[in-house]
Design a protein around this motif. Sequence first.
Motif, mmCIF file in Angstrom:
data_model
loop_
_atom_site.group_PDB
_atom_site.id
_atom_site.type_symbol
_atom_site.label_atom_id
_atom_site.label_comp_id
_atom_site.label_asym_id
_atom_site.label_seq_id
_atom_site.Cartn_x
_atom_site.Cartn_y
_atom_site.Cartn_z
ATOM 1 N N MET C 81 0.832 -1.198 0.000
ATOM 2 C CA MET C 81 0.000 0.000 0.000
ATOM 3 C C MET C 81 0.868 1.251 0.000
ATOM 4 N N PHE C 83 0.639 5.495 0.377
ATOM 5 C CA PHE C 83 -0.271 6.489 0.951
ATOM 6 C C PHE C 83 -0.075 7.872 0.330
ATOM 7 N N GLU C 87 4.138 8.466 4.391
ATOM 8 C CA GLU C 87 4.184 7.703 5.632
ATOM 9 C C GLU C 87 5.419 6.823 5.750
ATOM 10 N N LEU C 88 6.564 7.370 5.325
ATOM 11 C CA LEU C 88 7.812 6.687 5.656
ATOM 12 C C LEU C 88 8.022 6.869 7.147
ATOM 13 N N PHE C 89 8.818 6.009 7.752
ATOM 14 C CA PHE C 89 9.059 6.132 9.190
ATOM 15 C C PHE C 89 10.215 7.104 9.407
ATOM 16 N N PRO C 90 9.938 8.295 9.977
ATOM 17 C CA PRO C 90 10.925 9.382 9.973
ATOM 18 C C PRO C 90 12.190 9.081 10.771
#
Lengths: 245, 219, 242
Positions: C81, C83, C87-90
Amino acid sequence: MNYQWNWGVFFETIPSGDVTYLTWIIHGLGWTVAISLCAWIIALSLGSIVGTLRTAQHRGLALIGHAWVEFFRNVPILLQLFLWFFVVPELLPHDLSMWVKQDMPAKEFITSVLALGLFTSARVAEQVRAGIQSLSRGQRNAGLALGFTQTQTYRYVLLPMAFRIIIPPLTSEFMNAFKNSGVAYAVGVWEMVFVSRQMVEETGGQVIESLIVPTVLYIICSYAANLLMGVIERRSHVPGFIVAK
Amino acid sequence: MFSNFDFSVIPPSLPYIWQGLVFSFRLTVTAMLGGIIIGTLLALARLSGGKALGFAAKTYVDLMRSVPLLMMILWFFLLAPFFMKITPETSALITFTLFQAAFYSEIMRAGIQSIPRGQINAGFAIGMSYWQTMGNVVLPQAFRNMVPVLLTQTFILFQDTSLVYAIGATDLLKAADNTGKLYGRTVEMYIFVSLIYFAICFSLSMFVKYMNKRIAIIR
Amino acid sequence: MIQIQNVSKWYGSFQVLTDCTTQVSKGEVVVVCGPSGSGKSTLIKCVNGLEPIEKGSIIVNGTKVNDPATDLPKLRSHVGMVFQHFELFPHMSIIQNLAIGQVKVLGRSQDEAHERGMKLLDRVGIKMHANKYPGELSGGQQQRVAIARALSMDPICMLFDEPTSALDPEMITEVLDVMVELAQEGMTMMVVTHEMGFARKVAHRVIFMDHGQIVEDAPKEEFFGKPHSDRAQQFLSKILNH
């Protein structure tokens, strides 16, 4: 003002033993630090769990978290300490109650740590909840979409960011715990407030001398804790990400 | 579980407890009002004053914030008798006001700084002086924005009033403690007074939540 | 591959989806479009169970999504999925973003996950930024990383939820190029987007939604040639004539 200065008082021995007042204050500092750190470990671990529960999608879990926070947040710390020290032993089964009242080792210290730890845990939980809720809903979805379970989503996605965001408020909660540790004097732990009060009495009113050293030690410890948290904050800084203050 | 408890000591002690509660409230309200006024002045001194004044204000605030309230209560109560006759209650009122001022000042400073610079310029532009701009434009907005935070601080303040136990001032906790000792029923009194604190604090925190929502809508 | 049957969903008393039925076959590319608030994003989130549904059923690769007994994490690990807001993990570097799911969900070794991750980064043209953090990349670059992250799980199909609508115009092409390439390789894709150029180029079918209903569900040629409904015609004329 007719104040009689006596700076030599630090090197006089205390009536109840063979150490000097200065040594006694240092021991007091030791107890203050010990209570604060042990209570902080309880507060941070329980507070993280409870704060996380409050954001859970499961209604029941969120409710448990909420009840915990309200329970431990709405009664003053000094009174909570009295509840743990005087009231809870009365509610225990007879044998256990007798043991707690008569034989439990380091009862004053353990009760103080427990009371302060639980009180602070409610406040830590509120910060953790705020941190998690400040993250976008998309982050949770992104974790779930990758196939993470709820637990993994918290472990790898939400909590690492939430904790980075709440380092400043957590720092002040730690300072609060450190400063609140003074209430332990009321059940007889020989920490710095206790020592100061005793010293005023025993020296016949050397108020300034008795209070100044503990006060300065409190200031130094606060400053040191601030510096340490600053270092942690810089170490955990995420490139390209502005942490909201 | 409560079999050997005797809660019948509560009714006769109510008048005394009530007096304690009144003092707790008086202490809270005095320290809040005095603290906000002095705190606002401290905040203005830090933001606008000359170097010396700003430095003095900052030192005061930092000092109060790094020393436990309990220590400050002792300092004032034990030193004051060298200058004047003072009751524990008066001593508590003064200490709390001076101590809380530091915390309220940090809140007011954040509130003032959150007002856009353009507002100050707009005040100057219609010919107001610095103090007029502050008093008529900046402070009212800052104060309104900060109401929830000020109330949260007051919530902490109310709980902290119980610390006057250390100097024997008769607040809610001390009153319960005294009557409990008088009747030899401290355990029952502690439970009773916990419920009172819980009821008050819980209502106060609900009120803060409500204010937060209301203010959020106004914005 | 994806079957959506008579799906309805409510937020409280407000109905967001009304009796939606459609399907995506293996290797098919389906574009979902419609005005904002039409329920298209909600529909695609229901496909991998990020949003629960109250009525109907959704079946992905033979597994019923809205069945309490379904192992949703396992199902989602096969469904990629992407987005709107990347919505990468910062707090993780780019390569860690690609490795974390492979290691923690698929149980691959770190080395294996990194190797696969680097291959995919190379493919989307971000290999040189592997050790940077998401906040240091442009939006277009981040979205390409997000696509690579989804691909790193070896998905059987891909869901795109408005992948280009948070991007500056000059970055849209770089993301669409990656998606076109993916479509041409035969990936099964369900794409919520307003990019009609993309739809014309690679879509097999186009779905038009309005007010929570599927108003039009037609092969691409038919949809662009002559939509049946007025609302779809209006929408198309608005979106194509600017």
